[in-house]
Structures are given as structure tokens and as C-alpha cells.
Design a protein around this motif. Structure first.
Motif, mmCIF file in Angstrom:
data_model
loop_
_atom_site.group_PDB
_atom_site.id
_atom_site.type_symbol
_atom_site.label_atom_id
_atom_site.label_comp_id
_atom_site.label_asym_id
_atom_site.label_seq_id
_atom_site.Cartn_x
_atom_site.Cartn_y
_atom_site.Cartn_z
ATOM 1 N N MET A 1 0.823 -1.206 0.000
ATOM 2 C CA MET A 1 0.000 0.000 0.000
ATOM 3 C C MET A 1 0.860 1.260 0.000
ATOM 4 O O MET A 1 0.601 2.209 -0.734
ATOM 5 C CB MET A 1 -0.933 -0.004 1.218
ATOM 6 N N GLU A 2 1.907 1.261 0.839
ATOM 7 C CA GLU A 2 2.765 2.452 0.884
ATOM 8 C C GLU A 2 3.481 2.660 -0.447
ATOM 9 O O GLU A 2 3.623 3.791 -0.919
ATOM 10 C CB GLU A 2 3.769 2.309 2.014
ATOM 11 N N HIS A 3 3.913 1.550 -1.060
ATOM 12 C CA HIS A 3 4.597 1.673 -2.354
ATOM 13 C C HIS A 3 3.644 2.213 -3.418
ATOM 14 O O HIS A 3 4.009 3.102 -4.197
ATOM 15 C CB HIS A 3 5.147 0.309 -2.768
ATOM 16 N N GLU A 4 2.417 1.681 -3.463
ATOM 17 C CA GLU A 4 1.454 2.128 -4.462
ATOM 18 C C GLU A 4 1.039 3.578 -4.222
ATOM 19 O O GLU A 4 0.821 4.339 -5.167
ATOM 20 C CB GLU A 4 0.235 1.220 -4.448
ATOM 21 N N GLY A 5 0.904 3.948 -2.934
ATOM 22 C CA GLY A 5 0.569 5.340 -2.628
ATOM 23 C C GLY A 5 1.635 6.298 -3.096
ATOM 24 O O GLY A 5 1.340 7.360 -3.675
ATOM 25 N N GLY A 6 2.889 5.940 -2.887
ATOM 26 C CA GLY A 6 3.985 6.785 -3.350
ATOM 27 C C GLY A 6 4.058 6.848 -4.860
ATOM 28 O O GLY A 6 4.318 7.913 -5.444
ATOM 29 N N ARG A 7 3.834 5.704 -5.528
ATOM 30 C CA ARG A 7 3.860 5.702 -6.990
ATOM 31 C C ARG A 7 2.754 6.581 -7.562
ATOM 32 O O ARG A 7 2.970 7.342 -8.508
ATOM 33 C CB ARG A 7 3.691 4.257 -7.486
ATOM 34 N N PHE A 8 1.546 6.461 -6.974
ATOM 35 C CA PHE A 8 0.424 7.274 -7.463
ATOM 36 C C PHE A 8 0.717 8.762 -7.280
ATOM 37 O O PHE A 8 0.450 9.569 -8.165
ATOM 38 C CB PHE A 8 -0.842 6.885 -6.687
ATOM 39 N N ARG A 9 1.277 9.132 -6.136
ATOM 40 C CA ARG A 9 1.559 10.547 -5.906
ATOM 41 C C ARG A 9 2.612 11.073 -6.870
ATOM 42 O O ARG A 9 2.475 12.162 -7.428
ATOM 43 C CB ARG A 9 2.026 10.736 -4.457
ATOM 44 N N ARG A 10 3.681 10.305 -7.074
ATOM 45 C CA ARG A 10 4.760 10.762 -7.957
ATOM 46 C C ARG A 10 4.296 10.866 -9.407
ATOM 47 O O ARG A 10 4.721 11.765 -10.136
ATOM 48 C CB ARG A 10 5.958 9.819 -7.848
ATOM 49 N N LYS A 11 3.419 9.961 -9.808
ATOM 50 C CA LYS A 11 3.003 9.945 -11.209
ATOM 51 C C LYS A 11 1.926 10.971 -11.506
ATOM 52 O O LYS A 11 1.963 11.618 -12.575
ATOM 53 C CB LYS A 11 2.495 8.552 -11.584
ATOM 54 N N HIS A 12 0.959 11.154 -10.593
ATOM 55 C CA HIS A 12 -0.212 11.964 -10.900
ATOM 56 C C HIS A 12 -0.284 13.284 -10.127
ATOM 57 O O HIS A 12 -1.023 14.172 -10.540
ATOM 58 C CB HIS A 12 -1.487 11.165 -10.611
#
Length: 304
Positions: A1-12
Motif C-alpha cells: 500500500m505504501e509503495h502504491e501510494g507513493g507511486r500514485f503521488r509521484r506519477k499523478h
């Protein structure tokens, strides 16, 4: 979850999107979520959306009662009919000036309560020292001081948000042209007070009808609004006799056959009085009060 949250923030969300409100930000995030459903994780043959639909049946059902994710606050209403919440300002009805009100602060909205009744509902502000006003909250004050209406910040916000339409502007101009700035503005405020009881669409239709026949009467606007709610043809102006009926309680309407009939506004607003008139009791006074009868005869004798 933390990894996906960080990826979503960095990308979008890098750089941070520039939006006017939280509602606009949520709309963008919803569109991004829909686009993410088609994304494939490396090494998996199916998309994220396909996998979620397969797992949906294994999820527990949502609870019957919504979880209250807001916090309760009790600010005091200031003299300008505003409350301060997290260094932002929100208007409340003027009758609460000086009193404490209960506020529910949520992620997207702010609710103001009087007991259990919601009396104001604002979008949550995200910038410090900004304000959000509703024109309806100040109408009682502006009715007493109509000169402050034109420069009110609540009016400017109502114009920007579309609540104060071009029809309102035209009605205001016509009322000022007929009754003067002060009385014309007061007539407009009385029409705005009707918004608390009648739908906005019906009132706008009623104002358009009144303007077509040259009327700025608040009573006429109320009658035409109720006609619009009942589905009556708004073009039928049989209740509107002309531009001079605003100051009278009775107006004359011309029918299609050239005749005329008097229409009373009081008769349309009030039901007929079911009580019968009392009989004349003066002839029974002598029987009920013989002493008073003798005194009156004595006085007549002295007068003769």
C-alpha cells in the motif's frame, strides 16, 4: 500500500495540480482512478480493474451506518455573521450573531447545525484567511440597510457562483427605475426572501413574466411563481394589469373577450372567513340593563 501510494503521488500529483476547490480535485482523482483500472502490473496478464472485480465478491459488505469522519467544533458567530474555522471564514444566518453554533468539519464540506437541523452547508476552504458567504444569510440585515446591498461581498460571490442571475439583475434595475434605489433594492430583497419557500426555477420564470408586463410587484412574483409550480402557462398574464398595480392590493385584469374583472391579492392568499357576522344587540340593551335604560330616559327628559 505504501509503495502504491507513493507511486500514485509521484506519477499523478507531482507537480501538485492547480484546482479551485476540493470538489474539482476529487473529480480529477476519480478520472485518474478510472484510467488506472486499465493498467497492468508487471508479470500479471490481467489489468487492475479486472482483478478488482474478481475480488469484489470476497470483500465484506459496507456497514449500514456511515462512519462519521468529521470533527465537531463550537465557534462563536461574529458581528459580520461569520464563524472562523481553521483560519477560514464561513457565513451563517444573521439570527445566530453572538451565539455558539455546532460545526461538523469534514474533508470536503462544513456543516453548521442549530440543534439537529443543518442551517448552513459550505464547501471546505483550503487556503487560510479566505471566506465563503451565502447571500441568503444576510437578507434580513440588508432589508433594513438596502444601501449596503450593492457592495456586499456575498452579492459578488452569488454572481460568481451563478445564484444571482441576469434575470435578478434585470428585475433589480426595473425596480430601481420605478421606485428609486432604496425601495427598488428592498423589493428585490423581498423577492430573494421568497427563495426560502419557492424553487429558484419558478421564481426566475415569475420574474421574467413580471418584467414582460412591466411589473415589479413582489406579490405578483409570488403568484406567478406558484402558477409556474402548478404548471400554468407563464405567458398567461391575466393577473398583471400593468406597471401601476404594485402599490395596490387589487388589480384589474383584461380577459380574452375584452371584459374586465377585479382580482384581489388578499383573496388569493387568504381563505374565506367562515365566521358569520354577529347580530345587532343594541335593541336588547334596555331589557338586559333596565337601570341604564331609565338613566338614558332621564337624561333625555332633562335635555328636553
Amino acid at each position: 500500500m505504501e509503495h502504491e501510494g507513493g507511486r500514485f503521488r509521484r506519477k499523478h500529483l507531482v507537480p501538485p495540480p492547480q484546482v479551485e476547490s476540493l470538489a474539482e480535485l476529487n473529480e480529477r482523482l476519480a478520472a485518474i482512478d478510472i484510467a488506472e483500472d486499465a493498467r497492468h502490473i508487471h508479470g500479471r496478464p490481467t489489468s487492475i480493474g479486472f482483478d478488482f472485480e474478481a475480488e469484489r465478491e470476497r470483500l465484506r459488505s459496507l456497514p449500514a451506518d456511515d462512519y462519521d469522519c468529521g470533527i465537531d467544533l463550537t465557534p462563536v458567530v461574529a458581528r459580520n455573521s461569520r464563524i472562523t474555522v481553521r483560519q477560514c471564514y464561513y457565513s451563517v444566518p444573521a439570527k445566530f450573531i453572538g451565539a455558539k453554533v455546532r460545526v461538523k468539519l469534514r474533508a470536503n464540506e462544513l456543516w453548521v447545525f442549530d440543534g439537529r437541523k443543518v442551517v448552513a452547508r459550505h464547501p471546505r476552504l483550503t487556503r487560510r484567511y479566505t471566506y465563503h458567504d451565502f447571500l441568503d444569510h444576510y437578507l434580513e440585515i440588508l432589508l433594513v440597510k438596502p444601501g449596503a446591498f450593492a457592495g456586499a461581498s456575498a452579492l459578488a460571490q452569488a454572481r460568481a457562483e451563478g445564484g444571482f442571475t441576469k434575470v435578478h439583475e434585470a428585475f433589480w434595475a426595473a425596480a430601481k427605475n420605478k421606485a428609486g434605489d432604496r425601495e427598488g433594492t428592498r423589493m428585490l430583497i423581498e423577492v430573494l426572501l421568497l427563495h426560502r419557500q419557492l424553487p429558484a426555477e419558478a421564481l426566475v420564470t415569475a420574474m421574467e413574466t413580471c418584467l414582460r408586463v412591466g411589473s415589479v410587484s413582489t406579490d405578483m412574483v409570488a403568484i406567478e411563481a406558484r402558477k409556474a409550480m402548478e404548471g400554468t402557462d407563464a405567458d398567461d398574464a391575466e393577473l398583471l394589469a400593468g406597471p401601476d398595480e404594485a402599490a395596490t392590493d387589487d388589480s384589474t385584469a383584461t380577459t380574452a373577450d375584452g371584459g374586465a374583472r377585479v382580482i384581489s391579492l388578499h383573496a388569493r392568499r387568504l381563505p374565506p372567513d367562515p365566521r358569520q357576522a354577529l347580530p345587532d344587540m343594541s335593541k336588547y340593551d334596555r331589557l338586559l340593563n333596565p337601570v341604564a335604560g331609565r338613566d338614558s330616559q332621564t337624561q333625555k327628559g332633562h335635555g328636553a
